[in-house]
Design a protein around this motif. Structure first.
Motif, PDB file in Angstrom:
ATOM      1  N   TRP A 167       0.790  -1.232   0.000  1.00  0.00           N
ATOM      2  CA  TRP A 167       0.000   0.000   0.000  1.00  0.00           C
ATOM      3  C   TRP A 167       0.824   1.285   0.000  1.00  0.00           C
ATOM      4  CZ3 TRP A 167      -4.584   1.120  -1.550  1.00  0.00           C
ATOM      5  CH2 TRP A 167      -5.102   2.375  -1.262  1.00  0.00           C
ATOM      6  N   ASP A 202      -2.194  -5.405  -0.520  1.00  0.00           N
ATOM      7  CA  ASP A 202      -3.183  -4.579   0.197  1.00  0.00           C
ATOM      8  C   ASP A 202      -4.400  -4.383  -0.709  1.00  0.00           C
ATOM      9  OD1 ASP A 202      -4.201  -1.972   1.696  1.00  0.00           O
ATOM     10  OD2 ASP A 202      -2.639  -2.826   2.978  1.00  0.00           O
ATOM     11  N   ASP A 203      -5.131  -3.342  -0.490  1.00  0.00           N
ATOM     12  CA  ASP A 203      -6.392  -3.063  -1.186  1.00  0.00           C
ATOM     13  C   ASP A 203      -6.198  -2.965  -2.707  1.00  0.00           C
ATOM     14  OD1 ASP A 203      -9.030  -2.449  -1.439  1.00  0.00           O
ATOM     15  OD2 ASP A 203      -8.977  -0.652  -0.183  1.00  0.00           O
ATOM     16  N   TYR A 241      -5.962  -8.812   1.607  1.00  0.00           N
ATOM     17  CA  TYR A 241      -6.636  -7.708   2.310  1.00  0.00           C
ATOM     18  C   TYR A 241      -8.132  -7.749   2.047  1.00  0.00           C
ATOM     19  CZ  TYR A 241      -8.125  -2.792   2.704  1.00  0.00           C
ATOM     20  OH  TYR A 241      -8.781  -1.632   3.009  1.00  0.00           O
ATOM     21  N   CYS A 249     -11.737   0.270   1.817  1.00  0.00           N
ATOM     22  CA  CYS A 249     -11.463   1.712   1.845  1.00  0.00           C
ATOM     23  C   CYS A 249     -11.314   2.273   0.436  1.00  0.00           C
ATOM     24  CB  CYS A 249     -10.196   2.001   2.626  1.00  0.00           C
ATOM     25  SG  CYS A 249     -10.299   1.559   4.348  1.00  0.00           S
ATOM     26  N   ALA A 250     -10.730   1.482  -0.463  1.00  0.00           N
ATOM     27  CA  ALA A 250     -10.543   1.971  -1.830  1.00  0.00           C
ATOM     28  C   ALA A 250     -11.772   1.684  -2.692  1.00  0.00           C
ATOM     29  CB  ALA A 250      -9.294   1.355  -2.442  1.00  0.00           C
ATOM     30  N   LYS A 275      -5.203  -8.924   6.180  1.00  0.00           N
ATOM     31  CA  LYS A 275      -5.413  -7.607   6.819  1.00  0.00           C
ATOM     32  C   LYS A 275      -6.879  -7.262   6.608  1.00  0.00           C
ATOM     33  CE  LYS A 275      -3.973  -2.766   6.164  1.00  0.00           C
ATOM     34  NZ  LYS A 275      -2.982  -1.920   5.495  1.00  0.00           N
ATOM     35  N   ASP A 277      -9.824  -4.609   7.147  1.00  0.00           N
ATOM     36  CA  ASP A 277      -9.861  -3.160   7.310  1.00  0.00           C
ATOM     37  C   ASP A 277     -11.304  -2.641   7.424  1.00  0.00           C
ATOM     38  OD1 ASP A 277      -9.352  -0.458   7.152  1.00  0.00           O
ATOM     39  OD2 ASP A 277      -8.027  -0.606   5.425  1.00  0.00           O
ATOM     40  N   CYS A 313      -7.405  -4.069  11.276  1.00  0.00           N
ATOM     41  CA  CYS A 313      -7.098  -2.691  10.881  1.00  0.00           C
ATOM     42  C   CYS A 313      -8.363  -1.872  11.099  1.00  0.00           C
ATOM     43  CB  CYS A 313      -6.650  -2.671   9.417  1.00  0.00           C
ATOM     44  SG  CYS A 313      -6.339  -1.024   8.779  1.00  0.00           S
ATOM     45  N   TYR A 315      -7.825   1.178  13.021  1.00  0.00           N
ATOM     46  CA  TYR A 315      -7.229   2.464  13.388  1.00  0.00           C
ATOM     47  C   TYR A 315      -7.212   2.713  14.906  1.00  0.00           C
ATOM     48  CZ  TYR A 315      -9.903   2.081   9.132  1.00  0.00           C
ATOM     49  OH  TYR A 315     -10.542   1.558   8.052  1.00  0.00           O
ATOM     50  N   ARG A 333      -3.977  -2.556  14.349  1.00  0.00           N
ATOM     51  CA  ARG A 333      -3.521  -1.179  14.169  1.00  0.00           C
ATOM     52  C   ARG A 333      -3.928  -0.367  15.390  1.00  0.00           C
ATOM     53  NH1 ARG A 333      -3.309   0.776   8.845  1.00  0.00           N
ATOM     54  NH2 ARG A 333      -3.872   2.780   9.732  1.00  0.00           N
ATOM     55  N   ASP A 337      -3.736   6.132   9.500  1.00  0.00           N
ATOM     56  CA  ASP A 337      -2.694   5.775   8.527  1.00  0.00           C
ATOM     57  C   ASP A 337      -1.418   6.596   8.686  1.00  0.00           C
ATOM     58  OD1 ASP A 337      -4.737   4.250   7.610  1.00  0.00           O
ATOM     59  OD2 ASP A 337      -4.605   4.931   5.530  1.00  0.00           O
ATOM     60  N   ASP A 368       1.350   0.709  12.293  1.00  0.00           N
ATOM     61  CA  ASP A 368       1.275   0.826  10.828  1.00  0.00           C
ATOM     62  C   ASP A 368       2.618   0.477  10.174  1.00  0.00           C
ATOM     63  OD1 ASP A 368       0.024   1.013   8.427  1.00  0.00           O
ATOM     64  OD2 ASP A 368      -0.539   3.128   8.602  1.00  0.00           O
ATOM     65  N   MET A 369       2.547   0.360   8.857  1.00  0.00           N
ATOM     66  CA  MET A 369       3.669  -0.191   8.092  1.00  0.00           C
ATOM     67  C   MET A 369       4.814   0.816   7.973  1.00  0.00           C
ATOM     68  SD  MET A 369       1.007  -1.759   5.360  1.00  0.00           S
ATOM     69  CE  MET A 369       0.242  -0.202   5.078  1.00  0.00           C
TER      70      MET A 369
HETATM   71  C1  GLA Z   1      -6.845   2.099   5.027  1.00  0.00           C
HETATM   72  C2  GLA Z   1      -5.712   1.405   5.756  1.00  0.00           C
HETATM   73  C3  GLA Z   1      -4.450   1.493   4.922  1.00  0.00           C
HETATM   74  C4  GLA Z   1      -4.690   0.839   3.566  1.00  0.00           C
HETATM   75  C5  GLA Z   1      -5.877   1.509   2.891  1.00  0.00           C
HETATM   76  C6  GLA Z   1      -6.284   0.768   1.634  1.00  0.00           C
HETATM   77  O1  GLA Z   1      -6.630   3.473   4.903  1.00  0.00           O
HETATM   78  O2  GLA Z   1      -5.520   1.960   7.020  1.00  0.00           O
HETATM   79  O3  GLA Z   1      -3.380   0.856   5.581  1.00  0.00           O
HETATM   80  O4  GLA Z   1      -4.923  -0.518   3.749  1.00  0.00           O
HETATM   81  O5  GLA Z   1      -7.012   1.540   3.733  1.00  0.00           O
HETATM   82  O6  GLA Z   1      -7.419   1.301   1.038  1.00  0.00           O
END
Ligand code: GLA
Length: 518
Positions: A167, A202-203, A241, A249-250, A275, A277, A313, A315, A333, A337, A368-369
């Motif tokens: 991501w 990821d997404d 993910y 989220c996306a 993961k 989310d 995930c 937050y 998490r 982010d 977080d990463m």
């Molecule tokens: C959220 C997560 C991020 C990532 C995006 C992908 O914002 O916290 O780490 O995975 O979604 O859409």
């Protein structure tokens, strides 16, 4: 058919005219009213179609209804005008945040011409909405949440997971080739030997569901099982993910109502890490239902027949550290982010001290990463990032382009002595031992009785930081002190250690005192 009589012909003509008038009235009546379910379809290069729904009801001069842009669900609270020109404003509550969106538009034939700004300072975007069947795109009904029960630990993540995630660097550009390139790099540049094993997508990998409801990858990932085989062939593991909501989220397909089915698909593909989310679930569930919602996927993974690391995930909402391991979570998490900046990284990293007691083998706080190597920070700052994350026993998921990185970045990721701090089997997370202005000292207890000590300078100018050995419970200078970035043993004497630390820099020490502790 026999020829028509004159009066029959006249009657037919009248009927035809009446039908035309009727249809015309219909069109005018319809055109004069915005009430309908409208959809904007936006085909994406990955073969998926992004749909935004406007479920509108026009009541005289008032327009009400909802706008759903995948995971964003707005209630229309304000409107002006009508079919010849209107504006609608929608708002959405998300925890303590209120999001809003505004569209302008007019009816044009049987279509809606719409305009909006993606950001307040962005130019106008023009969109065309067409009629959709009533109910299409509506937010799905709420599914009941299960009663709480503890999910058995899967035995994974005895030390914080290490690997890579797509991501931070690639976002929606991640694809099969990019994941293979990351796996190739890890397998050949020393990262695998240093412990980086998980290659995590990821997404934005998701396509549509098939007729049986099975999730399929989109065009960017032609064959997920083949990709897993490839990654496994390198001695690495593959992560994926999803979201407990209908959308991620996306804006891609989430696992809502398909939790067990998706867990089975992941297991069949050979996935080793998920993961999960929150994003799209926020329109359906409240924060205090997160525990039950995450338990659902925890159960699904547990019965999938494959050991899969479970990464939560959401937050850091709803005090996840108090229930994350009860849902089978291996990591959760703790914040929003991260971004590739000193401000973002340091704000997150230095705020974690109070969570130390929740980390331990099998279940980790996840700040977080990593952003190491993404270009927004200096090498000094990236060393601070790596040091702080290791003291925090945080997952070490590189977030940069592993196939194209400078040697000095690889060296940061490969520092075995720093990684050993992160991966210490006792799994204790560091705490802030002292703070004075911009100087902070963090201490992590290690399995062998030694301590990792980070002397951090958060300020913008070089500073001297002093640390008293008594703060480690020692009577005097310890027997053995090693600088983990210089890879050098230090000679120390006297009651304290004082050292000059670069702006935004760190001195990371391992302090051992065999036989000398109180
Ligand atoms: C959220 C997560 C991020 C990532 C995006 C992908 O914002 O916290 O780490 O995975 O979604 O859409």
């Amino acid at each position: 058919m026999p020829p028509l009589q004159l009066n029959q012909w006249r009657f037919h003509k009248k009927l035809k005219k009446a039908t035309l008038v009727f249809l015309a009235i219909q069109v005018v009546a319809r055109a004069a009213d915005l009430t309908a379910n409208w959809v904007v379809r936006d085909p994406l290069p990955d073969g998926t179609v992004r749909r935004t729904y406007f479920d509108l009801k026009q009541d005289g001069s008032r327009i009400t209804g909802h706008i759903r842009a995948t995971q964003f669900y707005y209630e229309i609270t304000d409107s002006t005008g009508g079919p010849d020109g209107f504006t609608i404003t929608g708002i959405m509550h998300d925890g303590n945040t209120v999001r809003s969106v505004k569209y302008g538009g007019k009816l044009s034939g049987d279509e809606l011409d719409l305009t909006t700004r993606r950001r307040p300072d962005a130019p106008l975007t023009h969109l065309t909405a067409r009629r959709a069947p009533a109910g299409e795109g509506a937010m799905p009904a709420r599914l009941p949440v299960p009663a709480l029960h503890p999910v058995r630990w899967n035995g994974l993540a005895n030390t914080p997971p290490m690997g890579w995630n797509s991501w931070n660097k690639f976002a929606s550009k991640v694809d099969d080739a990019g994941v293979r390139a990351a796996a190739d790099a890890i397998a050949s540049n020393g990262m695998k030997q240093a412990g980086y094993l998980y290659v995590n997508i990821d997404d934005t990998w998701q396509g549509e569901r098939d007729a049986q409801g099975d999730i399929e990858p989109n065009k960017k990932f032609p064959d997920m099982k083949a990709l897993a085989d490839y990654v496994h062939g390198k001695g690495l593991k593959l992560g994926i993910y999803s979201s407990p909501g209908p959308n991620t989220c996306a804006g891609y397909e989430g696992s809502y109502g398909h939790e067990e089915q998706d867990a089975r698909s992941y297991a069949a593909w050979g996935i080793d890490y998920l993961k999960y989310d929150w994003c799209g679930a926020r329109n359906i569930y409240k924060d205090d239902e997160m525990h039950a919602v995450y338990q659902k996927m925890g159960d699904a993974l547990a019965s999938s027949g494959r050991p899969i690391v479970y990464s939560l995930c959401q937050y850091g909402r709803a005090d996840v550290w108090t229930w994350g391991s009860a849902v089978g979570g291996n990591l959760w998490r703790t914040t929003g982010d991260i971004r590739d900046s000193w401000d973002s990284m340091s704000k997150i990293g230095f705020s974690q001290s109070d969570l130390a007691r929740y980390a331990g083998p099998g279940h980790w706080n996840d700040p977080d990463m990593l952003e190491v190597g993404n270009g927004g920070m200096t090498v000094t700052e990236y060393k601070t990032h790596m040091s702080l994350w290791s003291l925090l026993a945080a997952p070490l998921l590189a977030g940069n382009d592993l196939a194209h990185m400078e040697p000095e970045i690889l060296q940061i990721l490969l520092n075995r002595e720093v990684i050993a701090v992160d991966q210490d089997p006792a799994g204790k997370q560091a705490r802030r031992a002292s703070k004075s202005g911009d100087s902070e000292v963090w201490v992590k207890e290690l399995t062998d009785g030694s301590s990792a000590v980070g002397l951090f300078n958060r300020g913008n100018t070089e500073a001297f930081i002093a640390f008293k050995w008594t703060d480690l419970g020692l009577n005097g200078a310890p027997e053995h002190v090693r600088d983990l970035w210089l890879h050098r043993d230090l000679q120390v004497s006297g009651p304290e250690y004082s050292v000059s630390v670069a702006a935004h820099g760190v001195i990371l020490l391992k302090v051992s005192n065999v036989g000398k502790t109180d």
